[in-house]
Design a protein around this motif. Structure first.
Motif, PDB file in Angstrom:
ATOM      1  N   ASN A 152      15.654   8.676  -7.556  1.00 32.98           N
ATOM      2  CA  ASN A 152      16.234   9.232  -8.782  1.00 32.98           C
ATOM      3  C   ASN A 152      16.122   8.283  -9.969  1.00 32.98           C
ATOM      4  OD1 ASN A 152      17.056  11.607  -7.469  1.00 32.98           O
ATOM      5  ND2 ASN A 152      18.950  10.640  -6.764  1.00 32.98           N
ATOM      6  N   VAL A 153      15.946   6.990  -9.708  1.00 32.55           N
ATOM      7  CA  VAL A 153      15.837   6.004 -10.789  1.00 32.55           C
ATOM      8  C   VAL A 153      14.420   6.048 -11.349  1.00 32.55           C
ATOM      9  CG1 VAL A 153      16.091   3.576 -11.393  1.00 32.55           C
ATOM     10  CG2 VAL A 153      17.570   4.591  -9.644  1.00 32.55           C
ATOM     11  N   ASP A 154      14.298   6.122 -12.660  1.00 30.73           N
ATOM     12  CA  ASP A 154      12.999   6.329 -13.309  1.00 30.73           C
ATOM     13  C   ASP A 154      12.004   5.217 -12.995  1.00 30.73           C
ATOM     14  OD1 ASP A 154      13.914   8.662 -14.397  1.00 30.73           O
ATOM     15  OD2 ASP A 154      14.480   7.768 -16.327  1.00 30.73           O
ATOM     16  N   TYR A 155      12.428   3.946 -13.142  1.00 32.53           N
ATOM     17  CA  TYR A 155      11.456   2.858 -12.975  1.00 32.53           C
ATOM     18  C   TYR A 155      11.024   2.706 -11.519  1.00 32.53           C
ATOM     19  CZ  TYR A 155      15.451  -0.109 -11.550  1.00 32.53           C
ATOM     20  OH  TYR A 155      16.548  -0.651 -10.913  1.00 32.53           O
ATOM     21  N   LEU A 156      11.915   3.050 -10.578  1.00 34.94           N
ATOM     22  CA  LEU A 156      11.524   3.009  -9.175  1.00 34.94           C
ATOM     23  C   LEU A 156      10.558   4.154  -8.853  1.00 34.94           C
ATOM     24  CD1 LEU A 156      14.947   2.187  -7.461  1.00 34.94           C
ATOM     25  CD2 LEU A 156      13.008   0.643  -7.777  1.00 34.94           C
ATOM     26  N   ARG A 157      10.827   5.319  -9.415  1.00 39.67           N
ATOM     27  CA  ARG A 157       9.938   6.462  -9.195  1.00 39.67           C
ATOM     28  C   ARG A 157       8.560   6.193  -9.798  1.00 39.67           C
ATOM     29  NH1 ARG A 157      13.083   9.878 -10.959  1.00 39.67           N
ATOM     30  NH2 ARG A 157      12.294  10.185 -13.067  1.00 39.67           N
ATOM     31  N   TYR A 158       8.518   5.588 -10.973  1.00 44.55           N
ATOM     32  CA  TYR A 158       7.227   5.261 -11.599  1.00 44.55           C
ATOM     33  C   TYR A 158       6.449   4.266 -10.740  1.00 44.55           C
ATOM     34  CZ  TYR A 158       3.793   3.358 -14.818  1.00 44.55           C
ATOM     35  OH  TYR A 158       2.609   2.934 -15.385  1.00 44.55           O
ATOM     36  N   LEU A 159       7.152   3.298 -10.163  1.00 49.48           N
ATOM     37  CA  LEU A 159       6.496   2.308  -9.309  1.00 49.48           C
ATOM     38  C   LEU A 159       5.870   2.971  -8.086  1.00 49.48           C
ATOM     39  CD1 LEU A 159       5.988  -0.739  -9.035  1.00 49.48           C
ATOM     40  CD2 LEU A 159       8.149  -0.911  -7.792  1.00 49.48           C
ATOM     41  N   GLY A 160       6.622   3.865  -7.436  1.00 49.25           N
ATOM     42  CA  GLY A 160       6.090   4.566  -6.272  1.00 49.25           C
ATOM     43  C   GLY A 160       4.917   5.465  -6.627  1.00 49.25           C
ATOM     44  N   GLU A 161       5.027   6.187  -7.746  1.00 47.42           N
ATOM     45  CA  GLU A 161       3.934   7.069  -8.164  1.00 47.42           C
ATOM     46  C   GLU A 161       2.681   6.273  -8.512  1.00 47.42           C
ATOM     47  OE1 GLU A 161       5.697   9.159 -11.376  1.00 47.42           O
ATOM     48  OE2 GLU A 161       6.800  10.593 -10.097  1.00 47.42           O
ATOM     49  N   SER A 162       2.849   5.096  -9.097  1.00 48.07           N
ATOM     50  CA  SER A 162       1.688   4.257  -9.431  1.00 48.07           C
ATOM     51  C   SER A 162       0.980   3.777  -8.170  1.00 48.07           C
ATOM     52  CB  SER A 162       2.137   3.060 -10.275  1.00 48.07           C
ATOM     53  OG  SER A 162       2.721   3.474 -11.485  1.00 48.07           O
ATOM     54  N   ILE A 163       1.760   3.418  -7.151  1.00 51.30           N
ATOM     55  CA  ILE A 163       1.161   2.968  -5.889  1.00 51.30           C
ATOM     56  C   ILE A 163       0.368   4.103  -5.246  1.00 51.30           C
ATOM     57  CG2 ILE A 163       1.665   2.141  -3.560  1.00 51.30           C
ATOM     58  CD1 ILE A 163       4.164   0.757  -4.748  1.00 51.30           C
ATOM     59  N   GLU A 164       0.956   5.305  -5.218  1.00 52.88           N
ATOM     60  CA  GLU A 164       0.282   6.452  -4.616  1.00 52.88           C
ATOM     61  C   GLU A 164      -0.955   6.844  -5.421  1.00 52.88           C
ATOM     62  OE1 GLU A 164       1.079   8.260  -1.858  1.00 52.88           O
ATOM     63  OE2 GLU A 164       2.743   6.941  -1.318  1.00 52.88           O
ATOM     64  N   LYS A 165      -0.847   6.849  -6.737  1.00 52.84           N
ATOM     65  CA  LYS A 165      -1.948   7.279  -7.592  1.00 52.84           C
ATOM     66  C   LYS A 165      -3.138   6.329  -7.500  1.00 52.84           C
ATOM     67  CE  LYS A 165      -3.087   8.131 -12.453  1.00 52.84           C
ATOM     68  NZ  LYS A 165      -2.555   8.133 -13.849  1.00 52.84           N
ATOM     69  N   ASN A 166      -2.858   5.020  -7.524  1.00 54.60           N
ATOM     70  CA  ASN A 166      -3.935   4.026  -7.503  1.00 54.60           C
ATOM     71  C   ASN A 166      -4.357   3.617  -6.096  1.00 54.60           C
ATOM     72  OD1 ASN A 166      -4.213   3.235 -10.521  1.00 54.60           O
ATOM     73  ND2 ASN A 166      -2.007   3.095 -10.162  1.00 54.60           N
ATOM     74  N   GLU A 167      -3.649   4.165  -5.079  1.00 58.72           N
ATOM     75  CA  GLU A 167      -3.947   3.844  -3.681  1.00 58.72           C
ATOM     76  C   GLU A 167      -3.923   2.333  -3.446  1.00 58.72           C
ATOM     77  OE1 GLU A 167      -7.595   5.708  -2.559  1.00 58.72           O
ATOM     78  OE2 GLU A 167      -6.751   7.737  -2.620  1.00 58.72           O
ATOM     79  N   TRP A 168      -2.795   1.751  -3.856  1.00 57.25           N
ATOM     80  CA  TRP A 168      -2.621   0.302  -3.666  1.00 57.25           C
ATOM     81  C   TRP A 168      -2.077   0.046  -2.260  1.00 57.25           C
ATOM     82  CZ3 TRP A 168       0.067  -0.308  -9.057  1.00 57.25           C
ATOM     83  CH2 TRP A 168      -0.932  -0.423 -10.044  1.00 57.25           C
ATOM     84  N   PHE A 169      -2.958   0.150  -1.275  1.00 62.12           N
ATOM     85  CA  PHE A 169      -2.572  -0.037   0.119  1.00 62.12           C
ATOM     86  C   PHE A 169      -3.367  -1.195   0.725  1.00 62.12           C
ATOM     87  CE2 PHE A 169      -2.194   4.639  -0.625  1.00 62.12           C
ATOM     88  CZ  PHE A 169      -0.810   4.675  -0.672  1.00 62.12           C
ATOM     89  N   PHE A 170      -2.820  -1.780   1.766  1.00 60.03           N
ATOM     90  CA  PHE A 170      -3.491  -2.888   2.446  1.00 60.03           C
ATOM     91  C   PHE A 170      -3.111  -2.881   3.919  1.00 60.03           C
ATOM     92  CE2 PHE A 170       0.685  -4.586   1.830  1.00 60.03           C
ATOM     93  CZ  PHE A 170       0.880  -5.508   2.857  1.00 60.03           C
TER      94      PHE A 170
END
Length: 411
Positions: A249-267
């Protein structure tokens, strides 16, 4: 009911966490923190296990077709009796599998590279900021004007140079016996004492232990850095951290998660061990005790730091089939392991072994840095320039003295 003599265990192999050293038809040799943890449980309950891994590396989530993937999916489909690999308890997973008593509770936070040192020993002006230097200069100018008014025989330049010299701990040559001048001199000497000793102590402390630039310490700061494009944030492939963040529900946390999913920042953890992950302007999200392992793996890449900010605390437990016969016995053993502190002991031993292998020795060497001429060359250069200027002034005064004496003799 008697505990089964053999069970199937679904795992995700990971270096230092769950490693399969040997696997024969009837014997499996494990290592790593959770591998040894499984051995303790098997020894206590006297069962043998068959290790299985999912087709796709995933802890378990509900896909678009309504099927469970990864470890949870294997247990749900009865392809395995239990699943173990830093598996977190969640409400949606508990609808299809049961969980044992947690064997550890871990904070979700992030690790990043420590920023560069803030202080450059070659810049002698850094102990004070710009405002402090301006205030010191203003005090020097104003005090010179006051002394020039009180000590009328002396010129402004002579008084200014004398007061400036006192800031550099040089003896003063102006003497005046009036009450006002003595009081002002006392205030000035106290001011120069505080300024000069503060400057020298700060300079020496920076040389001894340089300070670092301000680091990212909270998830809010990390999210802002990602938004600016100056940082990226990685999560382990198959982890639910990014999905959990993107639904927050927190905006900056949601943006962080969406950025990870969008850019596929996985390892993968193996990418870190092999040096394929560059940590410059990069943060890694995971549970704390995995970040401690990553910290040891990245020790050769420079100093790292783990944030004290916590996104959420997760309970790690073993997933078991809904119809598994001996949940109570398994819970009893896990509770005893928890209360005895055996899991933390396994973790500490593994981190120590990993550090020893990376250092090549069990001896901990204390690394020290010695100051060299290159570290203080600007200070030495300014000192030499001051000596040269002093010599020129001295020669100029000597020449002036002889010229004036000859002029007086001629007249």
């Amino acid at each position: 009911m008697k505990f089964p003599s053999k069970i199937a265990v679904a795992v995700l192999t990971s270096e230092h966490m769950f490693e399969i050293c040997e696997q024969n038809n009837s014997d499996v040799k494990l290592s790593g923190v959770e591998g040894k943890f499984l051995d303790i449980i098997a020894s206590a309950l006297k069962f043998k296990y068959q290790v299985k891994t999912p087709a796709h590396r995933d802890w378990g989530h509900l896909d678009t077709d309504g099927h469970w993937t990864g470890l949870v999916g294997m247990v749900h489909r009865k392809e395995a009796d239990i699943a173990l690999s830093t598996l977190t308890m969640s409400d949606d997973r508990m609808t299809v599998v049961d969980f044992t008593t947690p064997y550890t509770i871990q904070d979700v936070t992030f690790i990043l590279q420590k920023p560069e040192t803030l202080f450059n020993t070659n810049d002698i002006f850094q102990p004070f900021d710009l405002n402090s230097w301006i205030c010191i200069l203003l005090v020097l100018i104003i005090y010179t004007l006051i002394f020039c008014y009180l000590l009328r025989p002396y010129s402004y330049v002579n008084i200014f140079l004398d007061l400036f010299g006192s800031l550099l701990r040089q003896p003063g040559v102006i003497s005046n016996k009036t009450m006002k001048s003595n009081f002002l001199f006392a205030l000035w000497w106290f001011f120069t004492f505080v300024v000069s000793y503060c400057y020298s102590s700060i300079l020496l402390s920076y040389m001894t232990l340089p300070m670092h630039q301000k680091s990212i310490r909270t998830f809010k700061e990390l999210s802002d850095a990602v938004k600016k494009g100056s940082y990226k944030c990685l999560v382990e492939k198959g982890s639910t951290v990014s999905k959990s963040l993107s639904m927050d529900n927190v905006d900056y946390l949601r943006y962080l998660g969406e950025s990870i999913e969008k850019n596929e920042w996985f390892f993968f953890t193996s990418d870190i061990a092999s040096g394929n992950v560059r940590m410059k302007n990069t943060a890694i999200l995971n549970v704390r005790f995995k970040l401690e392992m990553i910290n040891s793996l990245l020790s050769t890449s420079g100093p790292m730091e783990i944030s004290d900010d916590v996104y959420v605390s997760w309970k790690l437990a073993i997933a078991i089939r809904k119809d598994f016969c001996c949940k109570r016995k398994l819970n009893t053993v896990i509770s005893r392991v928890w209360n005895a502190g055996l899991f933390n002991k396994l973790k500490s031993d593994e981190w120590f072994r990993m550090s020893s292998e990376m250092n090549g020795t069990l001896d901990v060497q204390k690394v020290s840095h010695q100051l060299t001429v290159a570290d203080i060359y600007s200070s030495i250069l300014i000192l030499c320039i001051g000596y040269v200027l002093s010599l020129f002034v001295c020669f100029g005064e000597m020449i002036n003295f002889y010229l004036r004496r000859n002029y007086l003799f001629d007249n």
